[in-house]
Design a protein around this motif. Structure first.
Motif, mmCIF file in Angstrom:
data_model
loop_
_atom_site.group_PDB
_atom_site.id
_atom_site.type_symbol
_atom_site.label_atom_id
_atom_site.label_comp_id
_atom_site.label_asym_id
_atom_site.label_seq_id
_atom_site.Cartn_x
_atom_site.Cartn_y
_atom_site.Cartn_z
ATOM 1 N N ASN A 56 2.405 9.528 2.388
ATOM 2 C CA ASN A 56 2.082 10.388 3.519
ATOM 3 C C ASN A 56 3.335 10.988 4.137
ATOM 4 O O ASN A 56 3.394 12.186 4.451
ATOM 5 N N ASN A 57 4.343 10.146 4.331
ATOM 6 C CA ASN A 57 5.582 10.615 4.948
ATOM 7 C C ASN A 57 6.249 11.703 4.110
ATOM 8 O O ASN A 57 6.679 12.739 4.638
ATOM 9 N N LYS A 99 0.235 4.242 0.563
ATOM 10 C CA LYS A 99 -0.268 5.354 1.377
ATOM 11 C C LYS A 99 0.753 5.855 2.377
ATOM 12 O O LYS A 99 0.988 7.062 2.493
ATOM 13 N N CYS A 100 1.391 4.942 3.122
ATOM 14 C CA CYS A 100 2.304 5.353 4.183
ATOM 15 C C CYS A 100 3.505 6.116 3.631
ATOM 16 O O CYS A 100 3.872 7.182 4.134
ATOM 17 N N CYS A 101 4.131 5.570 2.576
ATOM 18 C CA CYS A 101 5.300 6.222 1.983
ATOM 19 C C CYS A 101 4.968 7.612 1.461
ATOM 20 O O CYS A 101 5.717 8.573 1.674
ATOM 21 N N ASP A 142 0.859 -1.179 0.000
ATOM 22 C CA ASP A 142 0.000 0.000 0.000
ATOM 23 C C ASP A 142 0.898 1.232 0.000
ATOM 24 O O ASP A 142 1.690 1.421 0.929
ATOM 25 N N LYS A 159 -1.408 14.276 -0.939
ATOM 26 C CA LYS A 159 -1.165 12.830 -0.801
ATOM 27 C C LYS A 159 -2.274 12.020 -1.465
ATOM 28 O O LYS A 159 -2.022 10.981 -2.076
ATOM 29 N N ASP A 185 4.181 10.217 13.547
ATOM 30 C CA ASP A 185 2.991 9.390 13.302
ATOM 31 C C ASP A 185 1.761 9.984 13.974
ATOM 32 O O ASP A 185 0.662 9.980 13.403
ATOM 33 N N LYS A 233 0.491 13.052 11.989
ATOM 34 C CA LYS A 233 -0.204 12.642 10.760
ATOM 35 C C LYS A 233 -1.572 12.056 11.076
ATOM 36 O O LYS A 233 -2.562 12.372 10.402
ATOM 37 N N ASP A 234 -1.637 11.210 12.092
ATOM 38 C CA ASP A 234 -2.923 10.608 12.470
ATOM 39 C C ASP A 234 -3.917 11.673 12.907
ATOM 40 O O ASP A 234 -5.099 11.653 12.521
ATOM 41 N N LYS A 248 10.277 6.663 10.899
ATOM 42 C CA LYS A 248 9.704 5.959 12.043
ATOM 43 C C LYS A 248 9.909 6.823 13.290
ATOM 44 O O LYS A 248 10.906 6.717 13.989
#
Length: 488
Positions: free
Chosen positions: A171-172, A167-169, A165, A302, A195, A198-199, A190
């Protein structure tokens, strides 16, 4: 028993009075579905102002229609000509934001996104000045984006072609660009605080477009007291504002010799405005401006990139053509720059088409009339809330060659040259159009072209169907998906 009958009689009478009151008010407004007492048209729109639902209703009631959220009415506009007449021709007359319960709780009249009047004009002017000082439209900003792009490409390569997925990459990478602009630093991939930010940003940004967000604006007194997603939103919003304040304190404690980021420039302006009683350049507004920049500069970019990679995987012939054009151009250059879009007409058309068809911000943010305006045959009173369905503009068959399908030819002339379209409004239009438009365009171009320069994106083996309907919220996002990134 008599008491029960009396109570039911009173309740029925109250509902009847309320119904007649709303009906009398509706008679003076553009047509729309019949509103019910207290809840208006919430059931009709299934408790969310989905752009596709509004387009369907416009076929019944016309391109200017009235929708009721509880006892508050709003005018919904569909189609290019109607939206253009309102947002561009009457730009200054619809330059306010409505003071909805959520907007009031979110910003308390501060910042840029939801403020009005003198404060909005001052904060917008300072915000644009700060972005320009930091390299908006210059090489300084592009360098920041290119740094994050290199990291993003490495992250995809590290997956070694496995389905993942994206999404994470994404988003960062996108988050770190706006953090570098705001605070002058980025986060390691990390990082617990990273985190959490972003959340929290996701929760706050998404809340406005949810069913619960619509209920909050309709029944704020009730929703404030009930358990539910709104309680989580309160906590996340508080955390974000506290983090912004923490960054400000760090900058005050360790000032830079020369301004390096939004906080530095704004603190400098606070110092200069100390003796100006009319100035709203203060710490409270700085906190809100930083939050506005994070939310507005994070979610739309994003989501557009996620849509972009998905469309490339679903339309591999388009992806190959983009890569061929990039390959020919980059023989004598290392890093792609925003100005290179003029030499990459097909690629530029593909990026625009991704923005058009994905409709990441389908409704923009609501406007409010500062004075009475005339739209076609209707007079819209001062103080009325306006919803411009930007998605309907992007799907308007009178403006596009292929309105309902993904086709880069929507932005190409017969000779294959890039062709702009006046109905392309992903950043809205008029006085309230997106402050960060130039930054967003630069990010999208550099991220997208750099990714396709280094990688090819494919659906996982065996996957033949992909859900392209999207998830509606404040932004319109793709359903979670996996993709294989293969180094070229």
């Amino acid at each position: 028993m008599d008491f029960i009958w009396l109570f039911l009689g009173l309740l029925l009478g109250l509902l009847s009075v309320q119904f007649m009151k709303v009906r009398r008010a509706a008679a003076l407004l553009p047509p729309g579905p019949i509103p019910f007492p207290f809840i208006g048209n919430l059931f009709t729109v299934k408790f969310q102002l989905h752009h596709r639902t509004l387009m369907k209703l416009s076929k019944i009631y016309g391109n200017i229609m009235t929708i009721w959220a509880g006892q508050t009415h709003m005018i919904v506009l569909n189609g290019y000509e109607t939206v253009r007449q309102c947002l561009i021709t009457n730009s200054e007359k619809v330059s306010n934001r409505p003071t909805t319960p959520f907007f009031k709780y979110y910003a308390e009249g501060k910042g840029i996104l939801t403020s009005n009047g003198h404060n909005w004009k001052l904060q917008r002017r300072l915000g644009l000045k700060n972005l320009r000082n930091l390299g908006l439209g210059k090489k300084g900003l592009e360098w920041r984006i290119q740094e994050e792009t290199r990291q993003l490409v490495e992250n995809f390569i590290s997956q070694k072609g496995k389905a993942t997925d994206p999404k994470c990459c994404i988003n960062n990478a996108v988050s770190n660009v706006i953090f570098a602009v705001n605070f002058g630093h980025t986060f390691p991939l990390k990082d617990e605080i990273f985190d959490r930010i972003k959340d929290s940003a996701n929760v706050v940004a998404d809340f406005f477009g949810t069913h619960c967000g619509q209920l909050y604006d309709t029944f704020p007194w009730l929703m404030h007291r009930l358990p539910g997603p709104q309680q989580a939103m309160y906590k996340h919003l508080h955390f974000l504002k506290q983090y912004m304040l923490q960054e400000i304190r760090q900058h005050q404690k360790n000032p830079s010799p020369e301004p390096q980021d939004v906080v530095d420039y704004y603190l400098e302006q606070i110092s200069k405005a100390q003796d100006d009683p009319s100035s709203t350049t203060n710490e409270d507004n700085l906190v809100q401006v930083l939050l506005d920049f994070v939310l507005a500069g994070f979610e739309p970019i994003k989501s557009t990139l996620r849509w972009g990679l998905l469309y490339m995987a679903v339309y591999p012939d388009v992806q190959v053509r983009v890569q061929r054009e990039i390959d020919i151009f980059i023989e004598n250059t290392e890093n792609l720059k925003y100005e290179d879009r003029m030499s990459l007409p097909y690629t530029n058309a593909v990026i625009h088409e991704i923005q058009r068809i994905s409709n990441v911000v389908p409704l923009g943010l609501p406007r409010q009339c500062t004075q009475e305006i005339k739209l076609h045959d209707y007079s819209i009173r001062k103080g009325t809330m306006i919803i411009a369905n930007l998605a309907s503009v992007h799907m308007d068959s009178t403006q596009w060659k292929f309105p309902d399908t993904f086709n880069p030819a929507n932005f190409l002339d017969e000779e294959g040259n890039f062709q702009a379209n006046k109905a392309f409004l992903p950043f809205s239009a008029g006085h309230r159009m997106c402050l960060g438009e130039q930054m967003a365009r630069t990010e999208l171009f550099i991220f997208f072209t750099s990714l396709l320069k280094s990688l090819s994106f494919h659906l996982p083996q065996g996957v033949t169907k992909v859900n392209m309907n999207g998830i509606f919220g404040t932004t319109f996002t793709p359903h979670p998906y996996e993709i294989c990134a293969i180094p070229r």
